[in-house]
Design a protein around this motif. Structure first.
Motif, mmCIF file in Angstrom:
data_model
loop_
_atom_site.group_PDB
_atom_site.id
_atom_site.type_symbol
_atom_site.label_atom_id
_atom_site.label_comp_id
_atom_site.label_asym_id
_atom_site.label_seq_id
_atom_site.Cartn_x
_atom_site.Cartn_y
_atom_site.Cartn_z
ATOM 1 N N ALA A 79 0.939 -1.284 -0.181
ATOM 2 C CA ALA A 79 0.104 -0.245 -0.235
ATOM 3 C C ALA A 79 0.938 1.215 0.117
ATOM 4 C CB ALA A 79 -1.041 0.250 1.278
ATOM 5 N N PHE A 80 1.759 1.256 0.772
ATOM 6 C CA PHE A 80 2.809 2.652 1.075
ATOM 7 C C PHE A 80 3.147 3.066 -0.495
ATOM 8 C CE2 PHE A 80 6.753 4.999 1.583
ATOM 9 C CZ PHE A 80 6.268 5.987 2.247
ATOM 10 N N PHE A 81 3.944 2.039 -1.126
ATOM 11 C CA PHE A 81 4.516 2.219 -2.289
ATOM 12 C C PHE A 81 3.423 2.697 -3.545
ATOM 13 C CE2 PHE A 81 7.754 0.727 0.231
ATOM 14 C CZ PHE A 81 8.924 1.293 -0.038
ATOM 15 N N TYR A 82 2.422 1.736 -3.346
ATOM 16 C CA TYR A 82 1.379 1.948 -4.480
ATOM 17 C C TYR A 82 0.791 3.253 -4.153
ATOM 18 C CZ TYR A 82 -3.498 1.054 -6.224
ATOM 19 O OH TYR A 82 -4.706 1.213 -6.974
ATOM 20 N N ALA A 83 0.685 3.935 -3.115
ATOM 21 C CA ALA A 83 0.218 5.283 -2.953
ATOM 22 C C ALA A 83 0.976 6.277 -3.304
ATOM 23 C CB ALA A 83 -0.242 5.145 -1.292
ATOM 24 N N VAL A 84 2.423 6.186 -2.796
ATOM 25 C CA VAL A 84 3.469 7.054 -3.151
ATOM 26 C C VAL A 84 3.650 7.500 -4.695
ATOM 27 C CG1 VAL A 84 5.869 7.915 -2.827
ATOM 28 C CG2 VAL A 84 4.530 7.024 -1.043
ATOM 29 N N PHE A 85 4.005 6.245 -5.317
ATOM 30 C CA PHE A 85 4.134 6.017 -6.670
ATOM 31 C C PHE A 85 2.816 6.581 -7.637
ATOM 32 C CE2 PHE A 85 8.002 4.233 -5.408
ATOM 33 C CZ PHE A 85 8.840 4.459 -6.446
ATOM 34 N N GLY A 86 1.872 6.503 -6.769
ATOM 35 C CA GLY A 86 0.526 6.806 -7.544
ATOM 36 C C GLY A 86 0.250 8.290 -8.056
ATOM 37 N N ILE A 87 0.874 9.103 -7.154
ATOM 38 C CA ILE A 87 0.964 10.566 -7.436
ATOM 39 C C ILE A 87 1.788 11.037 -8.737
ATOM 40 C CG2 ILE A 87 1.115 12.795 -6.384
ATOM 41 C CD1 ILE A 87 -1.272 11.538 -5.143
ATOM 42 N N PRO A 88 2.984 10.606 -8.584
ATOM 43 C CA PRO A 88 3.734 11.155 -10.004
ATOM 44 C C PRO A 88 3.408 10.385 -11.086
ATOM 45 C CG PRO A 88 5.007 9.704 -8.374
ATOM 46 C CD PRO A 88 3.815 9.977 -7.767
ATOM 47 N N ILE A 89 2.875 9.239 -11.151
ATOM 48 C CA ILE A 89 2.355 8.449 -12.368
ATOM 49 C C ILE A 89 1.074 8.948 -12.856
ATOM 50 C CG2 ILE A 89 1.558 6.135 -13.219
ATOM 51 C CD1 ILE A 89 3.485 4.942 -11.192
ATOM 52 N N ALA A 90 0.220 9.378 -11.789
ATOM 53 C CA ALA A 90 -1.278 9.988 -12.258
ATOM 54 C C ALA A 90 -0.933 11.328 -12.768
ATOM 55 C CB ALA A 90 -1.820 10.479 -11.009
ATOM 56 N N ARG A 91 0.301 12.114 -12.419
ATOM 57 C CA ARG A 91 0.777 13.346 -12.947
ATOM 58 C C ARG A 91 1.115 13.037 -14.452
ATOM 59 N NH1 ARG A 91 -0.394 18.451 -13.061
ATOM 60 N NH2 ARG A 91 1.313 19.990 -13.649
ATOM 61 N N LEU A 92 1.724 12.104 -14.585
ATOM 62 C CA LEU A 92 2.265 11.788 -16.071
ATOM 63 C C LEU A 92 0.829 11.149 -16.855
ATOM 64 C CD1 LEU A 92 5.303 9.703 -15.479
ATOM 65 C CD2 LEU A 92 5.261 11.885 -16.356
ATOM 66 N N ALA A 93 -0.070 10.660 -16.046
ATOM 67 C CA ALA A 93 -1.256 10.160 -17.061
ATOM 68 C C ALA A 93 -2.011 11.332 -17.331
ATOM 69 C CB ALA A 93 -2.008 9.317 -15.974
ATOM 70 N N ASP A 94 -2.316 12.528 -16.474
ATOM 71 C CA ASP A 94 -2.782 13.702 -17.004
ATOM 72 C C ASP A 94 -2.361 14.635 -17.970
ATOM 73 O OD1 ASP A 94 -5.311 13.675 -15.343
ATOM 74 O OD2 ASP A 94 -4.200 14.471 -13.398
ATOM 75 N N VAL A 134 4.420 -0.741 -6.855
ATOM 76 C CA VAL A 134 4.646 0.413 -7.679
ATOM 77 C C VAL A 134 4.288 0.151 -8.759
ATOM 78 C CG1 VAL A 134 6.854 1.292 -8.907
ATOM 79 C CG2 VAL A 134 7.043 0.601 -6.478
ATOM 80 N N GLY A 135 3.981 -1.015 -9.538
ATOM 81 C CA GLY A 135 3.699 -1.513 -10.744
ATOM 82 C C GLY A 135 1.933 -0.902 -10.671
ATOM 83 N N GLU A 136 1.397 -1.340 -9.876
ATOM 84 C CA GLU A 136 -0.162 -1.124 -9.711
ATOM 85 C C GLU A 136 -0.370 0.156 -9.793
ATOM 86 O OE1 GLU A 136 -2.728 -3.821 -7.826
ATOM 87 O OE2 GLU A 136 -1.528 -5.719 -8.298
ATOM 88 N N ALA A 137 0.529 0.893 -9.053
ATOM 89 C CA ALA A 137 0.091 2.546 -8.951
ATOM 90 C C ALA A 137 -0.347 3.065 -10.094
ATOM 91 C CB ALA A 137 1.404 3.248 -8.412
#
Length: 444
Positions: A79-94, A134-137
């Protein structure tokens, strides 16, 4: 002004004035293909995420782990790494190619799932689970953003519901196949077999899915500012200052606390309390959880658009009511002595809770501004991952260990029962969000 071409309305129906054109047929077909592929990706994500829960007991035995260590593996390690990496990856996705981001993510978490099967101690398994996180983020935020563009209006609840239904199929596959495979080839080979399909699906997504951004992907000063760091801060601040979004995020996170505590620990509960074999747990518990979640999610996906069309507040109020209803149902499933009755109550609780999945995640899209969809989902997933996936399994494991002197092998059933209290707290936040969603969505 009347157009000679046909129009697809918010509810997916074709304007009866004209016959559909080939271009419109192609567009409609394409968006349902994208929905299918993203639902398949979601299925693989949840399959690889939850297969660990049915493998807890053999892993505990082989690696001599405590319940707290297992709670860390099923909770914070992911969960921790899923959450932390989710923010920058979401930024890239936008900002960039979303199908490419999704395909790379699928390949990464699939490889790390296989790596779990090559682990021979706690540290190696911990690092592999971090890799899965990290991958699932990169999966859910980018996928929700694509679906929000392809399915406008109240159809968001339908599309996201179908997408999440893919995840429930993945849970079903992870639990049932995980139990069957582990019984025949062991838990190490089970992880390896579960990781292989994602490498193929990731390639198919990369080759066949195009990034068709919707009409609301327009220029936005929060997104297109020269200073990207300030741009990110402004986007997050915009979301967190909105009352509806804050309450949605907190309510869903508390729901995730209870939900993930159940999903990750019930296989062990059934083995310890009802003395089921690993194969029985995989088939019976997997069927109850998988089909209960699948049917509930589909029911919500098809019913929600009609109800939301009459009153938008039900995008959130639906899930709030479900939280309240399932508390006594789940506690009953933990405390009854009869295993058949326990599974029946569990099915009813999972079905009820799952009907609110599509509407509540659609509400996150509803209150997100232009080109903030992936970020809105990522922030929600961050909170859900930390409070829900992180603390849920970990706290249940810690409380179970603490209750062993009083209840022995039965400590887990009481730990699970205590964890349900937080659903009431989550429901209070969702009811607050339902009272402001109309006003906040109209202010965008």
């Amino acid at each position: 002004m009347k157009s000679s071409s046909n129009v697809i309305s918010d509810d997916g129906a074709l304007n009866a004035e004209n016959r559909p054109t080939t271009a419109e047929d192609s567009k409609a077909t394409n968006r349902y293909y994208v929905l299918f592929m993203l639902a398949l990706v979601c299925a693989l994500a949840y399959m690889d995420r939850f297969v660990l829960s049915v493998l807890i007991e053999p892993i505990k035995h082989d690696l001599s782990l405590s319940d707290t260590q297992l709670g860390l593996l099923t909770g914070f390690a992911f969960a921790f790494f899923y959450a932390v990496f989710g923010i920058p990856i979401a930024r890239l996705a936008d900002k960039y190619n979303r199908p490419l981001i999704i395909s790379v993510s699928v390949a990464l978490w699939s490889a790390m799932t296989a790596a779990c099967g090559m682990s021979v101690n706690f540290i190696q398994l911990l690092l592999a689970r971090i890799g899965v996180g990290v991958g699932e983020a990169g999966c859910i935020p980018a996928s929700h953003a694509m679906l929000g563009d392809l399915f406008p209006g109240k159809q968001k609840a339908f599309a996201i519901g179908i997408f999440q239904a893919g995840g429930t199929v993945g849970i079903l596959a992870g639990l049932i196949l995980g139990g069957l495979l582990a019984n025949s080839v062991g838990w190490q080979m089970t992880f390896i077999f579960m990781g292989l399909p994602g490498l193929i699906v990731g390639l198919v997504v990369w080759l066949t899915v195009k990034d068709n951004r919707g009409l609301d992907s327009v220029s936005n000063p929060l997104i297109n500012a020269d200073n990207d760091k300030l741009n990110l801060i402004a986007t997050i601040k915009h979301l967190l200052t909105q009352r509806t979004y804050r309450n949605l995020m907190l309510g869903l996170s508390m729901g995730a606390f209870g939900n993930y505590g159940i999903v990750q620990w019930l296989p062990s509960f059934l083995i310890r309390t009802h003395h089921m074999s690993l194969e029985e747990v995989g088939v019976l518990y997997g069927s109850v959880m998988g089909f209960g979640t699948l049917f509930g999610t589909l029911a919500g996906a098809f019913l929600a658009p009609k109800i939301i069309a009459k009153d938008q507040r039900w995008e959130v109020k639906w899930a709030a009511c479900c939280f309240v209803i399932v508390i006594p149902i789940f506690i009953g499933s933990f405390l009854v002595a009869n295993s058949t009755l326990a599974l029946g109550l569990l099915f009813l609780g999972v079905f009820t809770l799952s009907t609110g999945t599509g509407p509540s995640f659609a509400a996150v899209q509803t209150v997100a501004g232009p080109k903030m969809k992936a970020m809105a989902v990522a922030l929600t997933m961050l909170c859900m991952a930390i409070l829900g996936q992180g603390f849920g399994p970990l706290v249940v494991g810690m409380v179970s260990d603490a209750l062993v002197p009083q209840f022995g092998e039965q400590s887990l059933r009481y730990s699970l029962s205590i964890s349900m209290i937080i659903l009431a707290w989550g429901a209070s936040h969702l009811f607050k969000a339902s009272s402001t969603i109309v006003k906040d969505s109209q202010s965008l």
